[in-house]
Design a protein around this motif. Structure first.
Motif, PDB file in Angstrom:
ATOM      1  N   ASP A 150       0.776  -1.180   0.330  1.00  0.00           N
ATOM      2  CA  ASP A 150       0.033  -0.001   0.032  1.00  0.00           C
ATOM      3  C   ASP A 150       1.053   1.560  -0.250  1.00  0.00           C
ATOM      4  O   ASP A 150       2.138   1.498   1.188  1.00  0.00           O
ATOM      5  CB  ASP A 150      -0.722  -0.346   0.998  1.00  0.00           C
ATOM      6  N   THR A 151       0.452   1.776  -0.862  1.00  0.00           N
ATOM      7  CA  THR A 151       1.666   3.188  -1.673  1.00  0.00           C
ATOM      8  C   THR A 151       0.893   4.442  -0.876  1.00  0.00           C
ATOM      9  O   THR A 151      -0.323   4.526  -2.169  1.00  0.00           O
ATOM     10  CB  THR A 151       2.332   3.527  -2.481  1.00  0.00           C
ATOM     11  N   SER A 152       0.683   5.539  -0.390  1.00  0.00           N
ATOM     12  CA  SER A 152       0.201   6.274  -0.409  1.00  0.00           C
ATOM     13  C   SER A 152       0.872   7.551  -1.039  1.00  0.00           C
ATOM     14  O   SER A 152       1.529   7.963  -1.177  1.00  0.00           O
ATOM     15  CB  SER A 152       0.019   7.467   0.940  1.00  0.00           C
ATOM     16  N   MET A 153      -0.364   8.445  -1.800  1.00  0.00           N
ATOM     17  CA  MET A 153      -0.128   9.552  -2.916  1.00  0.00           C
ATOM     18  C   MET A 153      -0.910  10.340  -2.456  1.00  0.00           C
ATOM     19  O   MET A 153      -2.314  10.348  -1.676  1.00  0.00           O
ATOM     20  CB  MET A 153       0.525   8.861  -3.679  1.00  0.00           C
ATOM     21  N   ARG A 154      -0.877  11.988  -2.487  1.00  0.00           N
ATOM     22  CA  ARG A 154      -1.196  13.027  -2.373  1.00  0.00           C
ATOM     23  C   ARG A 154      -2.181  13.390  -3.719  1.00  0.00           C
ATOM     24  O   ARG A 154      -1.683  13.189  -4.654  1.00  0.00           O
ATOM     25  CB  ARG A 154      -0.421  14.561  -2.274  1.00  0.00           C
ATOM     26  N   ILE A 155      -3.315  13.251  -3.794  1.00  0.00           N
ATOM     27  CA  ILE A 155      -4.067  13.523  -4.397  1.00  0.00           C
ATOM     28  C   ILE A 155      -4.564  14.902  -5.215  1.00  0.00           C
ATOM     29  O   ILE A 155      -5.161  16.250  -4.421  1.00  0.00           O
ATOM     30  CB  ILE A 155      -5.496  12.798  -4.960  1.00  0.00           C
ATOM     31  N   LEU A 156      -4.039  16.189  -5.914  1.00  0.00           N
ATOM     32  CA  LEU A 156      -4.295  17.275  -6.071  1.00  0.00           C
ATOM     33  C   LEU A 156      -5.685  17.238  -6.104  1.00  0.00           C
ATOM     34  O   LEU A 156      -6.755  18.804  -5.725  1.00  0.00           O
ATOM     35  CB  LEU A 156      -3.521  18.284  -7.116  1.00  0.00           C
ATOM     36  N   ARG A 157      -6.745  16.776  -7.493  1.00  0.00           N
ATOM     37  CA  ARG A 157      -7.789  17.242  -7.759  1.00  0.00           C
ATOM     38  C   ARG A 157      -8.981  16.152  -7.433  1.00  0.00           C
ATOM     39  O   ARG A 157      -8.537  14.688  -8.571  1.00  0.00           O
ATOM     40  CB  ARG A 157      -7.990  18.180  -8.625  1.00  0.00           C
ATOM     41  N   LEU A 158      -9.714  15.754  -6.976  1.00  0.00           N
ATOM     42  CA  LEU A 158     -11.246  14.269  -7.056  1.00  0.00           C
ATOM     43  C   LEU A 158     -12.258  14.655  -6.847  1.00  0.00           C
ATOM     44  O   LEU A 158     -12.412  15.710  -5.247  1.00  0.00           O
ATOM     45  CB  LEU A 158     -10.198  13.681  -5.732  1.00  0.00           C
ATOM     46  N   ILE A 159     -12.816  14.783  -7.588  1.00  0.00           N
ATOM     47  CA  ILE A 159     -14.500  15.777  -7.460  1.00  0.00           C
ATOM     48  C   ILE A 159     -15.203  13.885  -7.319  1.00  0.00           C
ATOM     49  O   ILE A 159     -15.314  12.819  -8.495  1.00  0.00           O
ATOM     50  CB  ILE A 159     -14.750  15.455  -9.488  1.00  0.00           C
ATOM     51  N   ARG A 160     -15.730  13.630  -6.274  1.00  0.00           N
ATOM     52  CA  ARG A 160     -16.388  12.307  -5.831  1.00  0.00           C
ATOM     53  C   ARG A 160     -18.668  12.413  -6.289  1.00  0.00           C
ATOM     54  O   ARG A 160     -18.382  14.109  -6.518  1.00  0.00           O
ATOM     55  CB  ARG A 160     -16.480  12.116  -5.049  1.00  0.00           C
ATOM     56  N   GLU A 161     -19.202  11.084  -6.318  1.00  0.00           N
ATOM     57  CA  GLU A 161     -20.238  11.449  -6.571  1.00  0.00           C
ATOM     58  C   GLU A 161     -20.665  11.804  -5.253  1.00  0.00           C
ATOM     59  O   GLU A 161     -20.483  12.161  -4.357  1.00  0.00           O
ATOM     60  CB  GLU A 161     -21.079  10.537  -6.557  1.00  0.00           C
ATOM     61  N   PRO A 162     -22.238  13.543  -5.456  1.00  0.00           N
ATOM     62  CA  PRO A 162     -22.920  13.551  -4.172  1.00  0.00           C
ATOM     63  C   PRO A 162     -23.228  12.532  -3.215  1.00  0.00           C
ATOM     64  O   PRO A 162     -23.771  11.379  -3.913  1.00  0.00           O
ATOM     65  CB  PRO A 162     -24.207  14.576  -4.594  1.00  0.00           C
ATOM     66  N   GLY A 163     -22.673  12.733  -2.155  1.00  0.00           N
ATOM     67  CA  GLY A 163     -23.245  12.052  -1.053  1.00  0.00           C
ATOM     68  C   GLY A 163     -22.421  10.721  -0.516  1.00  0.00           C
ATOM     69  O   GLY A 163     -22.050   9.469   0.381  1.00  0.00           O
ATOM     70  N   ASP A 164     -21.104  10.883  -1.351  1.00  0.00           N
ATOM     71  CA  ASP A 164     -19.675   9.975  -1.337  1.00  0.00           C
ATOM     72  C   ASP A 164     -19.199   9.995  -0.259  1.00  0.00           C
ATOM     73  O   ASP A 164     -18.738  11.167   0.006  1.00  0.00           O
ATOM     74  CB  ASP A 164     -19.169   9.965  -2.644  1.00  0.00           C
ATOM     75  N   LYS A 165     -19.261   9.026   0.862  1.00  0.00           N
ATOM     76  CA  LYS A 165     -18.265   9.979   2.370  1.00  0.00           C
ATOM     77  C   LYS A 165     -16.845   8.771   2.350  1.00  0.00           C
ATOM     78  O   LYS A 165     -16.049   8.929   3.389  1.00  0.00           O
ATOM     79  CB  LYS A 165     -19.530   9.601   3.475  1.00  0.00           C
ATOM     80  N   ARG A 166     -16.610   8.323   1.281  1.00  0.00           N
ATOM     81  CA  ARG A 166     -15.041   8.570   1.362  1.00  0.00           C
ATOM     82  C   ARG A 166     -13.897   8.885   1.594  1.00  0.00           C
ATOM     83  O   ARG A 166     -14.228   9.697   0.976  1.00  0.00           O
ATOM     84  CB  ARG A 166     -14.964   6.685  -0.030  1.00  0.00           C
ATOM     85  N   THR A 167     -13.189   8.377   1.837  1.00  0.00           N
ATOM     86  CA  THR A 167     -12.517   8.870   2.755  1.00  0.00           C
ATOM     87  C   THR A 167     -10.777   9.232   1.569  1.00  0.00           C
ATOM     88  O   THR A 167      -9.739   9.398   1.418  1.00  0.00           O
ATOM     89  CB  THR A 167     -10.909   9.528   4.157  1.00  0.00           C
ATOM     90  N   GLY A 168     -11.008   7.808   0.927  1.00  0.00           N
ATOM     91  CA  GLY A 168      -9.271   7.276   0.145  1.00  0.00           C
ATOM     92  C   GLY A 168     -10.192   7.262  -1.048  1.00  0.00           C
ATOM     93  O   GLY A 168     -10.840   6.570  -1.561  1.00  0.00           O
ATOM     94  N   THR A 169      -9.265   6.559  -1.805  1.00  0.00           N
ATOM     95  CA  THR A 169      -9.678   6.127  -3.185  1.00  0.00           C
ATOM     96  C   THR A 169      -8.594   4.764  -3.622  1.00  0.00           C
ATOM     97  O   THR A 169      -7.625   4.850  -2.717  1.00  0.00           O
ATOM     98  CB  THR A 169      -9.632   7.102  -3.859  1.00  0.00           C
ATOM     99  N   PHE A 170      -8.244   3.532  -3.979  1.00  0.00           N
ATOM    100  CA  PHE A 170      -7.873   2.731  -4.519  1.00  0.00           C
ATOM    101  C   PHE A 170      -7.327   2.510  -6.016  1.00  0.00           C
ATOM    102  O   PHE A 170      -9.136   2.857  -6.858  1.00  0.00           O
ATOM    103  CB  PHE A 170      -8.556   1.348  -3.994  1.00  0.00           C
ATOM    104  N   THR A 171      -6.847   2.535  -6.272  1.00  0.00           N
ATOM    105  CA  THR A 171      -6.308   2.322  -8.239  1.00  0.00           C
ATOM    106  C   THR A 171      -5.406   1.024  -8.111  1.00  0.00           C
ATOM    107  O   THR A 171      -5.056   0.159  -6.840  1.00  0.00           O
ATOM    108  CB  THR A 171      -5.479   3.269  -8.650  1.00  0.00           C
ATOM    109  N   SER A 172      -5.589  -0.013  -9.190  1.00  0.00           N
ATOM    110  CA  SER A 172      -5.280  -1.680  -9.627  1.00  0.00           C
ATOM    111  C   SER A 172      -3.839  -1.128 -10.930  1.00  0.00           C
ATOM    112  O   SER A 172      -3.658   0.026 -11.216  1.00  0.00           O
ATOM    113  CB  SER A 172      -6.075  -2.462 -10.232  1.00  0.00           C
ATOM    114  N   GLY A 173      -2.495  -1.891 -10.019  1.00  0.00           N
ATOM    115  CA  GLY A 173      -1.116  -1.994 -10.957  1.00  0.00           C
ATOM    116  C   GLY A 173      -1.126  -2.879 -11.387  1.00  0.00           C
ATOM    117  O   GLY A 173      -0.860  -3.586 -10.700  1.00  0.00           O
ATOM    118  N   ILE A 174      -0.625  -2.901 -12.766  1.00  0.00           N
ATOM    119  CA  ILE A 174      -0.104  -4.953 -13.543  1.00  0.00           C
ATOM    120  C   ILE A 174       0.918  -4.529 -14.164  1.00  0.00           C
ATOM    121  O   ILE A 174       1.584  -3.698 -14.571  1.00  0.00           O
ATOM    122  CB  ILE A 174      -1.172  -4.973 -14.819  1.00  0.00           C
ATOM    123  N   VAL A 175       1.952  -5.034 -13.323  1.00  0.00           N
ATOM    124  CA  VAL A 175       3.611  -4.972 -13.363  1.00  0.00           C
ATOM    125  C   VAL A 175       3.931  -6.270 -14.809  1.00  0.00           C
ATOM    126  O   VAL A 175       3.757  -7.834 -13.839  1.00  0.00           O
ATOM    127  CB  VAL A 175       4.200  -5.004 -12.133  1.00  0.00           C
TER     128      VAL A 175
END
Length: 258
Positions: A233-258
């Protein structure tokens, strides 16, 4: 760090050698002992001496004006590679045109000159194609009576294959080691007058990969036997993130294939 060679010097023995040298010529072993002691003394005298800093001896208010503060960090080195760093370069030994080891010094006419352990060095770069081609032209002679043609034998330096193993290895390093595409190498070789089509490069790589396939399959087999799976798990700063109204999540996940 290079370990300094230890030389034991017996002063009484050297005095006796010098005394004998005043009466008769020295033997070869005695001359070597004198030379060894003399060179050791010269190396000792030519070494860079380390002295105490002014700031460690004098009070701060008596430091010389205009000198930078000793506490200021200065970059180490000058950014250049020494001659010893060029391990793959061709070495060309250049002998002195007039002097040889043991000759009389032309300056003082009293001593003798001896070869130094470290020569003076110059580094020079030249440019050439990543893969160089050589055209061997074998002479042919034809009889004007019977028409028989006699051709010179191929030199041993020509080898048996058109593309030497070193050429195949260089293509692999350029493609898979430094990311040079086949098409880009084809264009570069063509501009330098030594064509090397991208299709030919691929054929050479495909043939060279056959002996390595067994090792690759074994590595894949051994990797498949692993019993531990790691999740990073690697943390990083997100400069701008637009969520759907009512979405209360504080994190985001992404997948990478190496």
């Amino acid at each position: 760090m290079t370990k300094r060679r230890r030389i034991d010097v017996n002063l009484d023995e050297l005095d006796q050698i010098i005394d004998r040298g005043q009466r008769a010529p020295l033997s070869e072993s005695e001359g070597e002992k004198l030379k060894t002691a003399l060179h050791a003394m010269a190396e000792r005298l030519l070494q860079k001496r380390s002295t105490e800093k002014t700031s460690a001896v004098l009070p701060p208010d008596t430091a010389p004006a205009g000198k930078p503060d000793a506490s200021e960090s200065t970059p180490a080195g000058h950014g250049r590679n020494p001659a010893a760093a060029f391990r793959g370069a061709n070495k060309v030994a250049v002998a002195h045109p007039t002097l040889h080891s043991g000759d009389t010094c032309p300056e003082c006419l009293r001593g003798r000159v001896y070869r130094q352990k470290e020569p003076a060095t110059l580094v020079r770069f030249v440019g050439h194609a990543p893969l160089e081609a050589t055209v061997f032209e074998m002479e042919r002679l034809r009889c004007n009576a019977c028409g028989e043609v006699f051709t010179a034998d191929e030199p041993e330096a020509a080898g048996l294959a058109k593309y030497d193993e070193t050429a195949v290895a260089m293509i692999a390093l350029l493609k898979y080691g430094t990311g040079v595409p086949f098409k880009r190498l084809e264009r570069l070789q063509g501009q330098l007058g030594m064509p090397l089509p991208a299709a030919t490069q691929w054929e050479l790589m495909a043939a060279a990969a056959i002996p390595l396939r067994l090792a690759l399959e074994e590595l894949i087999r051994q990797a498949a036997q692993g019993r531990v799976m790691h999740n990073d798990d690697t943390s990083m700063r997100i400069l701008r993130l637009i969520r759907e109204p009512g979405d209360k999540r504080t994190g985001t996940f992404t997948s990478g294939i190496v």
